[in-house]
Scaffold this active site. Structure first.
Site, short mmCIF file in Angstrom:
data_model
loop_
_atom_site.label_atom_id
_atom_site.label_comp_id
_atom_site.label_asym_id
_atom_site.label_seq_id
_atom_site.Cartn_x
_atom_site.Cartn_y
_atom_site.Cartn_z
N TYR A 1 0.86 -1.22 -0.08
CA TYR A 1 0.14 -0.04 0.03
C TYR A 1 0.92 1.39 0.05
CZ TYR A 1 -3.82 -3.18 1.36
OH TYR A 1 -4.70 -3.96 1.31
N PHE B 1 -1.51 -7.40 1.47
CA PHE B 1 -3.09 -7.22 1.96
C PHE B 1 -3.07 -6.55 3.18
CE2 PHE B 1 -3.23 -9.88 -1.79
CZ PHE B 1 -3.92 -9.10 -2.52
N HIS C 1 -9.27 -10.55 -8.27
CA HIS C 1 -8.72 -9.91 -7.25
C HIS C 1 -9.90 -9.11 -6.22
CE1 HIS C 1 -6.47 -6.25 -5.35
NE2 HIS C 1 -5.15 -7.21 -5.69
#
Length: 220
Positions: free
Chosen positions: A64, A75, A184
């Site tokens: 991220y 994630f 996804h």
């Protein structure tokens, strides 16, 4: 560098010129720009999940890229920030699949501690710039990690979400392993096959069928 069996397994990679070039590049970048995750968390996926303990691999693309999110696990974000959309959708599927209540916390460290390797293909990123460290060499390093896991004699589950992760299937050739593929979990593709794919129950059913302890997917 890692602090567990990965140090020995990856020692040849650590000594190669391309890896030394990566380290030199990112060391300079961290002094000039905002780079994520924090430099001491770059290898968290390997630190939390040793080679011998790896029984599930979830492959992400890169960390991220907004402040205070990335913690070195695909994630996963720290418990102090809001959940990104992809993580929200992962937790929705978890709730639907295994009836586990939607978690209040965000960090997937509890999964990593049980043998779920949360591996991003690229391990660093510049703030606000997704894929900004693509092609600096990280993929050569992480492809090698996947190949090493492919060599394991004990069965491993590989969870491949989205086209980018599914391209890694070429590295998974050992028939003992189990590959779970779907769209996804991002909002752009979540309704194209991620919701309803039941990756968590499929993973545990496979592990149990091979006399391997299942993952407790609850985040507490």
């Amino acid at each position: 560098m890692i602090g567990n069996d990965w140090d020995n397994i990856l020692k040849d990679e650590f000594n190669k010129d391309y890896f030394k070039n990566i380290i030199n590049f990112i060391n300079k970048e961290y002094t000039k720009k905002n780079i994520y995750p924090p430099i001491n968390k770059i290898f968290n996926a390997l630190k939390f999940t040793s080679y011998i303990n790896t029984k599930v691999v979830i492959i992400g693309q890169d960390p991220y890229h907004e402040p205070n999110q990335a913690e070195g696990l695909a994630f996963s974000v720290s418990n102090e920030v809001s959940k990104p959309p992809s993580l929200i959708n992962i937790f929705k599927e978890l709730e639907d699949d295994l009836k586990i209540p939607f978690p209040k916390k965000n960090s997937l460290i509890p999964w990593a501690n049980q043998g779920v390797l949360l591996l991003n293909a690229t391990l660093t990123v510049e703030e606000h710039k997704a894929n900004s460290h693509y092609n600096i060499g990280w993929e050569k390093f992480t492809d090698n990690i996947i190949s090493k896991i492919n060599e394991k004699e004990t069965p491993v589950v590989f969870i491949l979400w989205g086209g980018y992760a599914r391209n890694k299937k070429r590295l998974i050739t050992n028939p003992k392993h189990y590959i779970i593929e779907s769209a996804h979990p991002s909002p752009l593709s979540v309704y194209r096959g991620f919701f309803g794919s039941k990756p968590f129950s499929k993973t545990n059913n496979f592990l149990l069928s091979n006399n391997i302890s299942p993952i407790d997917w609850k985040i507490e």
